[in-house]
Write an enzyme that holds these catalytic residues in place. Structure first.
Site, short mmCIF file in Angstrom:
data_model
loop_
_atom_site.label_atom_id
_atom_site.label_comp_id
_atom_site.label_asym_id
_atom_site.label_seq_id
_atom_site.Cartn_x
_atom_site.Cartn_y
_atom_site.Cartn_z
N LYS A 194 -10.55 7.62 -4.57
CA LYS A 194 -9.55 8.39 -3.82
C LYS A 194 -8.21 7.70 -4.08
O LYS A 194 -7.88 6.69 -3.45
CB LYS A 194 -9.89 8.36 -2.33
CG LYS A 194 -9.43 9.57 -1.54
CD LYS A 194 -7.93 9.78 -1.50
CE LYS A 194 -7.24 8.89 -0.51
NZ LYS A 194 -5.77 8.96 -0.64
N GLU B 80 -8.14 -5.77 -0.21
CA GLU B 80 -6.94 -6.40 -0.77
C GLU B 80 -5.76 -5.77 -0.04
O GLU B 80 -5.41 -4.62 -0.27
CB GLU B 80 -6.88 -6.16 -2.27
CG GLU B 80 -8.10 -6.77 -2.97
CD GLU B 80 -8.04 -6.72 -4.48
OE1 GLU B 80 -7.32 -5.88 -5.03
OE2 GLU B 80 -8.74 -7.53 -5.12
N CYS C 80 2.44 -6.29 -3.83
CA CYS C 80 1.86 -7.00 -2.69
C CYS C 80 2.10 -8.51 -2.79
O CYS C 80 2.17 -9.20 -1.78
CB CYS C 80 0.37 -6.73 -2.61
SG CYS C 80 -0.51 -7.24 -4.10
N GLU D 106 5.74 -7.28 6.86
CA GLU D 106 5.87 -6.83 5.47
C GLU D 106 6.79 -5.60 5.41
O GLU D 106 6.56 -4.62 6.11
CB GLU D 106 4.49 -6.45 4.91
CG GLU D 106 4.55 -6.05 3.44
CD GLU D 106 3.20 -5.52 2.91
OE1 GLU D 106 2.62 -4.64 3.57
OE2 GLU D 106 2.77 -6.00 1.86
P1 NAD Z 1 -2.00 2.54 2.51
O1 NAD Z 1 -2.90 1.64 3.29
O2 NAD Z 1 -1.08 3.42 3.26
O3 NAD Z 1 -2.85 3.51 1.58
C1 NAD Z 1 -3.76 3.02 0.63
C2 NAD Z 1 -4.83 4.07 0.40
O4 NAD Z 1 -5.60 4.21 1.58
C3 NAD Z 1 -4.29 5.45 0.06
O5 NAD Z 1 -5.09 6.02 -0.93
C4 NAD Z 1 -4.45 6.19 1.37
O6 NAD Z 1 -4.56 7.59 1.25
C5 NAD Z 1 -5.73 5.59 1.90
N1 NAD Z 1 -5.93 5.71 3.33
C6 NAD Z 1 -5.01 5.69 4.32
N2 NAD Z 1 -5.61 5.80 5.52
C7 NAD Z 1 -6.94 5.86 5.30
C8 NAD Z 1 -8.08 5.99 6.14
N3 NAD Z 1 -7.98 6.06 7.47
N4 NAD Z 1 -9.30 6.04 5.56
C9 NAD Z 1 -9.43 5.97 4.23
N5 NAD Z 1 -8.39 5.87 3.37
C10 NAD Z 1 -7.16 5.80 3.90
O7 NAD Z 1 -1.23 1.59 1.49
P2 NAD Z 1 -0.07 2.01 0.49
O8 NAD Z 1 1.12 2.35 1.32
O9 NAD Z 1 -0.61 3.00 -0.47
O10 NAD Z 1 0.21 0.66 -0.33
C11 NAD Z 1 1.08 -0.34 0.10
C12 NAD Z 1 0.33 -1.44 0.82
O11 NAD Z 1 -0.70 -1.91 -0.01
C13 NAD Z 1 1.17 -2.65 1.15
O12 NAD Z 1 0.81 -3.13 2.42
C14 NAD Z 1 0.76 -3.66 0.09
O13 NAD Z 1 0.93 -5.01 0.44
C15 NAD Z 1 -0.68 -3.33 -0.07
N6 NAD Z 1 -1.17 -3.77 -1.38
C16 NAD Z 1 -2.00 -4.85 -1.43
C17 NAD Z 1 -2.46 -5.32 -2.66
C18 NAD Z 1 -3.38 -6.51 -2.77
O14 NAD Z 1 -3.95 -6.69 -3.85
N7 NAD Z 1 -3.55 -7.31 -1.75
C19 NAD Z 1 -2.06 -4.67 -3.83
C20 NAD Z 1 -1.19 -3.58 -3.74
C21 NAD Z 1 -0.76 -3.13 -2.49
O1 6OD Z 2 -2.92 -8.08 -11.32
C1 6OD Z 2 -3.82 -7.67 -10.61
O2 6OD Z 2 -4.99 -7.60 -10.97
C2 6OD Z 2 -3.53 -7.26 -9.24
N1 6OD Z 2 -4.59 -6.95 -8.49
C3 6OD Z 2 -2.26 -7.16 -8.83
C4 6OD Z 2 -1.86 -6.74 -7.53
C5 6OD Z 2 -0.60 -6.42 -7.26
C6 6OD Z 2 -0.20 -5.96 -5.99
O3 6OD Z 2 0.71 -5.18 -5.76
#
Ligand code: NAD
Ligand code: 6OD
Length: 488
Positions: free
Chosen positions: A180, A256, A290, A392
């Site tokens: 998804k 993550e 992130c 954040e």
């Molecule tokens: P988000 O949590 O809003 O959405 C991520 C995904 O989850 C989307 O596909 C969304 O549709 C889905 N989703 C939302 N609510 C849901 C539910 N109740 N059940 C199932 N699926 C659901 O995140 P975003 O805004 O897309 O991304 C930004 C965030 O992601 C930031 O907080 C960032 O730090 C984090 N992030 C973390 C990493 C990591 O590796 N730690 C990497 C990239 C982004």
């Molecule tokens: O480089 C990667 O494999 C990884 N998971 C990066 C994550 C970036 C977050 O925004």
């Protein structure tokens, strides 16, 4: 209005699904509609999970491991053969500069298949010989089986890279997936389905369902009892909701999640390298990484010079269209996210920040003005308990604060609910290791940032996540270990 139609991909076929609902996909460059996507219903998601289950016991489950590895290499080659299409799609969806996506998103999106395919060949197992009372003994041999149907929920900031980071190892281990993608960025996940078909990947191995989170495809997928494990990248709050859904049926999760990462710049650093690294960690991908830096701690003797040099370089960033070779920074992902980031820009002022750079919306040309543009922004002088320091933001901004002592900066860096990453800048390697060991994060860089060896563990401490992926850690998550005890 665009006539690009994004369909779900279930059991090897593109389909509109049964919900009768569609949603618009917009580019943040100018907020125009670039596609219309068909939202998956609960029945469509169930169909995708069932087809993933069937593929597990069908040709995919029967396939010899060498053939599976060859197929994953073919998928990577397939992405590279259609590199320009993937690049175009990713830049349309996200607005990010082509110069960035062509170096990071698309090549890494492809590499994730090759790296994990090669890794599965070399993963060691364990065996223990034991004594038994009758003197004949026994041997224990570990066997790794695929976990089953994996639900993959991915975010919008690095759509292809972060989705294949999970799908690559999941398939390498012999699982099937239902993905998804974020509703903001469905294009490259859908394009990958075409590559899967052209490589002969059996129907049901890779499924894509489109939609939102709550009461939509995300929730339908994570709540479906036929999903054996869920791997998620996104916000911590969403991770909590999904972890609750996964508790029913005791399904495993890999989370993550968010970060509020600190960079620590010691007076003995190589200043050019620290500035160059912090420029990337704070402003790359418009600050939507992130692992990015939103808190910068600089040792007092070099504080003024660091602030002045970072502000100068950030002030020179050219904002523009993805295809323009001069573009160094794109827009945020959406107008909704722009409003969130701007609300933090206003909050910073209310909380007493000195605005060193930016702090608002840039003047864009008439064609780009409707887009999700914000200025790169730098603050100083905030209190350590300010919300802008604690929460954040996920935008192109950072706060810079001076410090004096090593212990002081370790405490400051750790004074946060998140624990994803840090970047330490010093020429003193003993100090670098000493500090890195004490920062509560999953990833600590020394004199670098986003330098990735895919064999290493990746994940966050505290509220930044649960578990580790990368290298053998991915293989551990995507397989179920079984001990076979053979009495001799
Ligand atoms: P988000 O949590 O809003 O959405 C991520 C995904 O989850 C989307 O596909 C969304 O549709 C889905 N989703 C939302 N609510 C849901 C539910 N109740 N059940 C199932 N699926 C659901 O995140 P975003 O805004 O897309 O991304 C930004 C965030 O992601 C930031 O907080 C960032 O730090 C984090 N992030 C973390 C990493 C990591 O590796 N730690 C990497 C990239 C982004
Ligand atoms: O480089 C990667 O494999 C990884 N998971 C990066 C994550 C970036 C977050 O925004």
């Amino acid at each position: 209005m665009s006539n690009v139609v994004i369909e779900n991909f279930i059991a090897g076929e593109f389909c509109k699904g049964t919900s009768g609902k569609t949603f618009e996909v917009r580019t943040p460059v100018d907020n125009s509609v670039i596609a219309v996507a068909h939202e998956a219903s609960k029945e469509d998601v169930a169909h995708a999970v069932e087809s993933a289950r069937a593929a597990l016991t069908g040709p995919w489950g029967q396939m010899k491991i060498d053939d599976r590895i060859d197929m994953l290499h073919a998928i990577a080659d397939g992405v590279n053969q259609r590199f320009d299409e993937f690049l175009e799609a990713e830049c349309l969806d996200t607005g990010k500069p082509r110069s960035l996506a062509s170096h990071i998103d698309i090549p890494r999106g492809a590499a994730n298949f090759k790296v994990f395919a090669d890794m599965i060949k070399n993963v060691p197992s364990e065996a223990y010989r034991m004594e038994t009372p009758d003197g004949t003994g026994a041997v224990n041999v570990a066997h790794r089986a695929p976990k089953g149907v994996i639900g993959v929920i991915s975010p919008w900031n690095l759509p292809l890279l972060l989705m294949t980071w999970k799908v690559g190892p999941a398939l390498a281990c012999g699982n099937t997936v239902v993905v998804k993608p974020s509703e903001e960025t469905p294009l490259t996940t859908t394009l990958l389905a075409e590559v899967m078909n052209s490589c002969g990947v059996p129907a049901g191995v890779y499924n894509v369902v489109h939609g939102f989170g709550p009461d939509s495809a995300g929730a339908f997928l994570t709540e479906h009892p036929g999903v054996d494990a869920i791997t998620f990248t996104g916000e911590t709050g969403t991770g909590e909701v999904i972890t609750r859904a996964a508790a029913k049926g005791l399904r495993d999760v890999s989370m993550e999640c968010g970060g509020k990462n600190a960079a620590i710049v010691f007076a003995d650093c190589d200043m050019d390298k620290a500035i160059e690294g912090t420029m990337r960690s704070a402003f790359a991908n418009c600050g939507q990484v992130c692992l990015g830096t939103e808190r910068v701690y600089v040792q007092r003797p070099i504080f003024e010079e660091f602030v002045q040099r970072l502000a100068h370089q950030a002030g020179e960033l050219t904002l523009g269209r993805p295809e323009d070779p001069d573009t160094k920074m794109g827009p945020l992902i959406s107008l909704e996210h722009k409003e969130k980031v701007l609300s933090y820009y206003r909050l910073a002022v209310e909380e007493g920040a000195t605005v060193v750079l930016g702090g608002g919306e840039p003047d864009m040309t008439e064609d780009l003005a409707p887009g999700a543009w914000v200025q790169p922004t730098i603050w100083t002088d905030l209190d350590d308990n300010a919300r802008v320091i604690k929460e954040e933001i996920f935008g192109p901004c950072c706060h810079i604060r001076p410090f004096d002592e090593e212990d002081e900066v370790i405490a400051l860096a750790n004074d946060n609910a998140y624990g994803l990453a840090t970047a330490i800048w010093t020429e003193n390697s003993a100090r670098a290791i000493r500090v890195a060991e004490q920062i509560e994060v999953g990833i600590a860089w020394v004199n670098s940032w986003f330098l990735r060896d895919l064999r290493t563990s990746f994940g966050g401490s505290k509220q930044s996540g649960i578990g580790r992926e990368g290298g053998v850690h991915s293989l551990e998550f995507y397989t179920e270990m079984k001990n076979i005890c053979i009495k001799l």
